[in-house]
Design an enzyme around this catalytic site. Structure first.
Site, PDB file in Angstrom:
ATOM      1  N   SER A 124       0.833  -1.204   0.000  1.00 50.95           N
ATOM      2  CA  SER A 124       0.000   0.000   0.000  1.00 50.95           C
ATOM      3  C   SER A 124       0.867   1.254   0.000  1.00 50.95           C
ATOM      4  O   SER A 124       2.092   1.177   0.150  1.00 50.95           O
ATOM      5  CB  SER A 124      -0.924   0.023   1.237  1.00 50.95           C
ATOM      6  N   GLY A 125       0.209   2.402  -0.161  1.00 45.35           N
ATOM      7  CA  GLY A 125       0.854   3.694   0.031  1.00 45.35           C
ATOM      8  C   GLY A 125       2.106   3.923  -0.785  1.00 45.35           C
ATOM      9  O   GLY A 125       2.183   3.574  -1.971  1.00 45.35           O
ATOM     10  N   ILE A 126       3.101   4.500  -0.133  1.00 47.36           N
ATOM     11  CA  ILE A 126       4.351   4.839  -0.811  1.00 47.36           C
ATOM     12  C   ILE A 126       5.037   3.589  -1.334  1.00 47.36           C
ATOM     13  O   ILE A 126       5.532   3.574  -2.463  1.00 47.36           O
ATOM     14  CB  ILE A 126       5.270   5.634   0.142  1.00 47.36           C
TER      15      ILE A 126
ATOM     16  N   ASP B 261       6.677 -10.821   8.003  1.00 44.35           N
ATOM     17  CA  ASP B 261       6.338  -9.941   9.123  1.00 44.35           C
ATOM     18  C   ASP B 261       7.609  -9.683   9.928  1.00 44.35           C
ATOM     19  O   ASP B 261       8.098 -10.558  10.639  1.00 44.35           O
ATOM     20  CB  ASP B 261       5.270 -10.601  10.001  1.00 44.35           C
TER      21      ASP B 261
ATOM     22  N   TYR C 195       7.232   8.316  16.820  1.00 40.72           N
ATOM     23  CA  TYR C 195       7.509   8.386  15.382  1.00 40.72           C
ATOM     24  C   TYR C 195       8.713   9.287  15.113  1.00 40.72           C
ATOM     25  O   TYR C 195       9.609   8.922  14.350  1.00 40.72           O
ATOM     26  CB  TYR C 195       6.272   8.918  14.664  1.00 40.72           C
TER      27      TYR C 195
ATOM     28  N   VAL D  15       2.221  12.986   2.837  1.00 42.08           N
ATOM     29  CA  VAL D  15       1.881  12.464   1.513  1.00 42.08           C
ATOM     30  C   VAL D  15       0.483  11.859   1.579  1.00 42.08           C
ATOM     31  O   VAL D  15       0.090  11.273   2.593  1.00 42.08           O
ATOM     32  CB  VAL D  15       2.917  11.393   1.080  1.00 42.08           C
TER      33      VAL D  15
ATOM     34  N   LYS E 238      12.306   8.051  13.404  1.00 43.68           N
ATOM     35  CA  LYS E 238      12.831   8.556  12.142  1.00 43.68           C
ATOM     36  C   LYS E 238      14.168   9.273  12.337  1.00 43.68           C
ATOM     37  O   LYS E 238      15.030   9.240  11.448  1.00 43.68           O
ATOM     38  CB  LYS E 238      11.806   9.479  11.478  1.00 43.68           C
TER      39      LYS E 238
END
Length: 253
Positions: free
Chosen positions: A20-22, A65, A157, A190, A161
């Site tokens: 999914s997503g990016i 996973d 988060y 995004v 990062k």
């Protein structure tokens, strides 16, 4: 130097978080540039949907996973032996999980760090094994502008990062002699499922404020895919240990 230094013709690239997503958009775009893709995620039906969107031939999917894996090194070695050594790795799997400090339990914190940081360390360590990669190779980790700035309820988060970008710099220095470049891409907000979840948590008004902080508006997954394409390609052969910011001007304020 080849005629088109941005081409990924003949490259075999693993992309995590490709369901999914990016991650999905990166897989689709890189396949258009001639790369053969191994799409990795936990959800087989969504991985197969990604596979159906890829261009060209020779692509594959792998259900994995990282939170419940004991032997990532052996897993990557088996993949390289049965398919072929990798030319690149894009680690796009990750979680945001907003939570105020007062409500954050230790297991919530540890899950964010395990998903966003420890999995990246294990992949980098496993990728550099003999026979797993072809030199010159390139690793791209997905970071975020939250490595440099912050928002309420995103302490885990932001910390994760920031750790990713520090890890990238250290790995780049250590692996340069082995023919592996290591970089990160740091997007702003995004338009993905993760952004929709954030909107649901903070509300439309707060999301509008966040959007206004991006002078060029919110990004699209393809904007990030273009940057990753560059870092994987021969055009970036002199680029390592850095984080390429793709944020619509968010950090310029």
């Amino acid at each position: 130097m080849q005629d088109n230094p941005f081409s990924l013709d003949g490259k075999f690239i693993m992309i995590t978080g490709a369901s999914s997503g990016i991650g999905r958009e990166v897989a689709i775009w890189l396949s258009k540039q001639g790369a053969r893709i191994l799409a990795v995620a936990r959800d087989l039906p969504r991985l197969e949907e990604t596979l159906s969107l890829l261009h060209g031939e020779g692509h594959a999917v792998e259900v994995f996973d990282f939170l419940n894996a004991n032997d990532i090194a052996g897993w990557m070695k088996r993949l390289a032996l049965t398919m072929s050594p990798f030319d690149g790795l894009v680690h796009a799997a990750g979680v945001q999980s907003p939570m105020p400090i007062r409500a954050m339990a230790l297991d919530h914190w540890e899950k964010i760090l395990a998903t966003n940081v420890t999995s990246g360390f294990c992949l980098i360590k496993s990728f550099r094994q003999k026979g797993v990669y072809r030199s010159p190779a390139s690793i791209v980790m997905l970071s975020s502008v939250m490595a440099q700035v912050a928002q309420p309820a995103l302490m885990g988060y932001c910390a994760s990062k920031g750790a990713v970008e520090s890890m990238v710099r250290a790995a780049a220095l250590e692996l340069s002699g082995e023919g592996i470049r290591v970089n990160a891409v740091a997007p702003g907000v995004v338009r993905t499922e993760m952004a929709e979840k954030l909107k649901g948590l903070v509300g439309e008004d707060s999301m509008a404020v966040i959007e206004r902080k991006h002078p060029l508006g919110l990004g699209e997954p393809l904007d990030v895919a273009y940057a990753i394409n560059y870092l994987l390609s021969p055009a970036a052969r002199w680029v390592t240990g850095t984080s390429l910011v793709v944020d619509g001007g968010y950090l310029a304020e």
